[in-house]
Design a protein around this motif. Structure first.
Motif, PDB file in Angstrom:
ATOM      1  N   PRO A  18       0.809  -1.227   0.000  1.00 42.94           N
ATOM      2  CA  PRO A  18       0.000   0.000   0.000  1.00 42.94           C
ATOM      3  C   PRO A  18       0.835   1.267   0.000  1.00 42.94           C
ATOM      4  N   THR A  19       2.108   1.184   0.405  1.00 42.94           N
ATOM      5  CA  THR A  19       2.958   2.378   0.459  1.00 42.94           C
ATOM      6  C   THR A  19       3.889   2.495  -0.743  1.00 42.94           C
ATOM      7  N   ASN A  20       3.707   1.632  -1.742  1.00 41.98           N
ATOM      8  CA  ASN A  20       4.555   1.671  -2.935  1.00 41.98           C
ATOM      9  C   ASN A  20       3.776   2.287  -4.096  1.00 41.98           C
ATOM     10  N   PRO A  21       4.050   3.552  -4.437  1.00 46.69           N
ATOM     11  CA  PRO A  21       3.323   4.176  -5.543  1.00 46.69           C
ATOM     12  C   PRO A  21       3.433   3.417  -6.858  1.00 46.69           C
ATOM     13  N   LEU A  22       4.557   2.734  -7.080  1.00 46.50           N
ATOM     14  CA  LEU A  22       4.714   1.973  -8.319  1.00 46.50           C
ATOM     15  C   LEU A  22       3.695   0.845  -8.414  1.00 46.50           C
ATOM     16  N   ALA A  23       3.203   0.402  -7.267  1.00 45.37           N
ATOM     17  CA  ALA A  23       2.191  -0.659  -7.258  1.00 45.37           C
ATOM     18  C   ALA A  23       0.782  -0.111  -7.359  1.00 45.37           C
ATOM     19  N   ASN A  24       0.599   1.184  -7.054  1.00 42.09           N
ATOM     20  CA  ASN A  24      -0.747   1.716  -6.896  1.00 42.09           C
ATOM     21  C   ASN A  24      -1.141   2.797  -7.903  1.00 42.09           C
ATOM     22  N   VAL A  25      -0.172   3.490  -8.477  1.00 33.58           N
ATOM     23  CA  VAL A  25      -0.496   4.500  -9.490  1.00 33.58           C
ATOM     24  C   VAL A  25      -0.736   3.785 -10.822  1.00 33.58           C
ATOM     25  N   PRO A  26      -1.846   4.039 -11.493  1.00 37.39           N
ATOM     26  CA  PRO A  26      -2.097   3.367 -12.778  1.00 37.39           C
ATOM     27  C   PRO A  26      -1.016   3.715 -13.807  1.00 37.39           C
ATOM     28  N   MET A  27      -0.384   2.683 -14.340  1.00 39.66           N
ATOM     29  CA  MET A  27       0.610   2.820 -15.411  1.00 39.66           C
ATOM     30  C   MET A  27       0.285   1.750 -16.446  1.00 39.66           C
ATOM     31  N   PRO A  28      -0.768   1.959 -17.220  1.00 37.76           N
ATOM     32  CA  PRO A  28      -1.284   0.888 -18.086  1.00 37.76           C
ATOM     33  C   PRO A  28      -0.288   0.373 -19.107  1.00 37.76           C
ATOM     34  N   THR A  29       0.546   1.240 -19.658  1.00 37.52           N
ATOM     35  CA  THR A  29       1.500   0.780 -20.675  1.00 37.52           C
ATOM     36  C   THR A  29       2.533  -0.144 -20.050  1.00 37.52           C
ATOM     37  N   LEU A  30       3.119   0.300 -18.964  1.00 38.36           N
ATOM     38  CA  LEU A  30       4.140  -0.510 -18.294  1.00 38.36           C
ATOM     39  C   LEU A  30       3.544  -1.794 -17.749  1.00 38.36           C
ATOM     40  N   GLN A  31       2.390  -1.679 -17.143  1.00 40.25           N
ATOM     41  CA  GLN A  31       1.754  -2.870 -16.572  1.00 40.25           C
ATOM     42  C   GLN A  31       1.362  -3.862 -17.659  1.00 40.25           C
ATOM     43  N   GLY A  32       1.023  -3.362 -18.827  1.00 37.87           N
ATOM     44  CA  GLY A  32       0.712  -4.258 -19.935  1.00 37.87           C
ATOM     45  C   GLY A  32       1.923  -5.025 -20.412  1.00 37.87           C
ATOM     46  N   LEU A  33       3.077  -4.371 -20.413  1.00 36.87           N
ATOM     47  CA  LEU A  33       4.318  -5.036 -20.830  1.00 36.87           C
ATOM     48  C   LEU A  33       4.752  -6.100 -19.826  1.00 36.87           C
ATOM     49  N   LEU A  34       4.616  -5.769 -18.541  1.00 38.81           N
ATOM     50  CA  LEU A  34       5.136  -6.645 -17.487  1.00 38.81           C
ATOM     51  C   LEU A  34       4.110  -7.652 -16.975  1.00 38.81           C
ATOM     52  N   GLY A  35       2.844  -7.416 -17.272  1.00 39.91           N
ATOM     53  CA  GLY A  35       1.808  -8.261 -16.694  1.00 39.91           C
ATOM     54  C   GLY A  35       1.485  -7.872 -15.273  1.00 39.91           C
ATOM     55  N   GLY A  36       1.891  -6.667 -14.874  1.00 40.28           N
ATOM     56  CA  GLY A  36       1.669  -6.165 -13.522  1.00 40.28           C
ATOM     57  C   GLY A  36       2.517  -4.929 -13.304  1.00 40.28           C
ATOM     58  N   GLU A  41       7.576  -8.554  -7.980  1.00 38.86           N
ATOM     59  CA  GLU A  41       6.784  -9.705  -8.418  1.00 38.86           C
ATOM     60  C   GLU A  41       6.862  -9.935  -9.927  1.00 38.86           C
ATOM     61  N   GLN A  42       7.240  -8.906 -10.669  1.00 39.65           N
ATOM     62  CA  GLN A  42       7.299  -9.023 -12.135  1.00 39.65           C
ATOM     63  C   GLN A  42       8.704  -9.286 -12.658  1.00 39.65           C
ATOM     64  N   ILE A  43       9.673  -9.495 -11.796  1.00 37.63           N
ATOM     65  CA  ILE A  43      11.035  -9.781 -12.253  1.00 37.63           C
ATOM     66  C   ILE A  43      11.015 -11.000 -13.167  1.00 37.63           C
ATOM     67  N   GLY A  44      11.664 -10.875 -14.313  1.00 36.47           N
ATOM     68  CA  GLY A  44      11.718 -11.995 -15.240  1.00 36.47           C
ATOM     69  C   GLY A  44      12.022 -11.535 -16.650  1.00 36.47           C
ATOM     70  N   ASP A  45      12.019 -12.490 -17.562  1.00 33.07           N
ATOM     71  CA  ASP A  45      12.365 -12.258 -18.964  1.00 33.07           C
ATOM     72  C   ASP A  45      11.255 -12.860 -19.808  1.00 33.07           C
ATOM     73  N   ARG A  46      10.561 -12.010 -20.565  1.00 30.07           N
ATOM     74  CA  ARG A  46       9.407 -12.485 -21.323  1.00 30.07           C
ATOM     75  C   ARG A  46       9.268 -11.750 -22.655  1.00 30.07           C
ATOM     76  N   ASP A  47       9.285 -12.443 -23.747  1.00 33.29           N
ATOM     77  CA  ASP A  47       8.939 -11.899 -25.068  1.00 33.29           C
ATOM     78  C   ASP A  47       9.574 -10.538 -25.344  1.00 33.29           C
ATOM     79  N   GLY A  48      10.884 -10.456 -25.208  1.00 31.24           N
ATOM     80  CA  GLY A  48      11.568  -9.205 -25.499  1.00 31.24           C
ATOM     81  C   GLY A  48      11.431  -8.138 -24.443  1.00 31.24           C
ATOM     82  N   VAL A  49      10.998  -8.504 -23.241  1.00 27.97           N
ATOM     83  CA  VAL A  49      10.898  -7.575 -22.114  1.00 27.97           C
ATOM     84  C   VAL A  49      11.610  -8.200 -20.921  1.00 27.97           C
ATOM     85  N   LEU A  50      12.642  -7.534 -20.444  1.00 30.10           N
ATOM     86  CA  LEU A  50      13.435  -8.026 -19.311  1.00 30.10           C
ATOM     87  C   LEU A  50      13.304  -7.068 -18.148  1.00 30.10           C
TER      88      LEU A  50
END
Length: 301
Positions: A18-36, A41-50
């Motif tokens: 709840p105190t992490n703005p990166l988790a709570n501010v809507p960032m649809p483009t970034l969240q779409g790339l990372l799946g979150g 929690e999104q650390i990983g390597d997927r389809d040209g996104v690391l």
């Protein structure tokens, strides 16, 4: 093909909370790339996104700071260890020649690559340096050491440069001449970044919005302002980029990811790479390894 390096000051990679703005501010483009959201929690390597966590403390006690960690990112050296401590604000005097001589910019040029610094610099900035009201940042020292062209308000007006605050509103509030130039949307700024890449192999852009928001130096909704603009910048770049181009986002230390404090943090910083060169960064674990990894990727551009 081109490589775009977006440096964001003051972004840590922390768990969702709840105190992490990166988790709570809507960032649809970034969240779409990372799946979150941009959290561990999104650390990983997927389809040209690391997404990977980078050590920003570099074995030196205390909170990481911009003065030494900017040098670490741009010169590929453990600047806090060389200096003996973390130093805030501006690079230590003793490390400035090293930064100028072995910066990412200069080494890329030595390899035959075309390098651009996308940020605009006003006449007021150069006057403040001459009057010693300001000191040169690590990026300016590196750019001058490489002989890079530093863009002015004519370039900003013509769409060939970006303001550090992405839209130009912050720049206009501080500089009367800049106030004559209409602000742009974050998406348009991202499109400019993509267009610049068509003429260069490496394009560098830096923004201090996250660190200012983390220190409480923007408006009351500073974190929302900063993160919304960054997400819009990314959306614009994705819309206008060539599929052969890659973009890297890195930071120097944590700050904005912890709304409960206005100080820096010891959290790892995010390494986010989008595009066909993401694989060149799978081994990177520290911020002083970023520059060499970019040079390795550039060797294949």
């Amino acid at each position: 093909m081109a490589f775009i390096f977006v440096f964001l000051d003051g972004v840590g990679l922390a768990p969702s909370s709840p105190t992490n703005p990166l988790a709570n501010v809507p960032m649809p483009t970034l969240q779409g790339l990372l799946g979150g959201p941009l959290t561990v929690e999104q650390i990983g390597d997927r389809d040209g996104v690391l997404l990977a966590p980078l050590d920003a403390c570099l074995g030196v006690e205390g909170l990481p700071q911009s003065g030494t960690n900017h040098v670490a990112l741009l010169a590929g050296v453990n600047a806090p260890a060389l200096h003996g401590r973390h130093q805030p604000h501006f690079p230590p005097v003793a490390l400035r020649p090293l930064l100028a001589e072995r910066s990412l910019f200069r080494r890329a040029q030595a390899a035959g690559k075309r390098v651009a610094f996308a940020n605009v610099f006003t006449a007021g900035y150069w006057q403040a340096l001459a009057a010693r009201r300001l000191r040169r940042s690590a990026s300016v020292i590196a750019a001058e050491g490489a002989g890079l062209y530093l863009r002015n308000l004519d370039d900003l007006r013509a769409g060939r440069a970006l303001s550090w605050d992405i839209t130009g509103e912050g720049l206009a509030a501080r500089d009367p001449e800049a106030a004559t130039i209409a602000p742009v949307s974050p998406q348009e700024a991202g499109e400019r970044l993509a267009r610049l890449a068509s003429d260069y192999d490496l394009v560098f852009f830096e923004s201090f919005l996250p660190d200012l928001a983390g220190h409480g130096r923007l408006d009351p909704d500073g974190a929302v302002t900063a993160l919304t603009r960054i997400d819009g910048l990314l959306a614009g770049w994705l819309r206008a980029r060539r599929l052969t181009d890659s973009l890297l986002i890195a930071s120097d230390h944590g700050n904005i990811e912890q709304a409960a404090t206005t100080t820096h943090t010891t959290a790892p910083t995010p390494l986010l790479v989008i595009g066909p060169h993401a694989g060149y960064f799978r081994h990177v674990r520290r911020i002083d390894e970023v520059a060499d990894a970019i040079l390795a990727a550039l060797a294949n551009i």
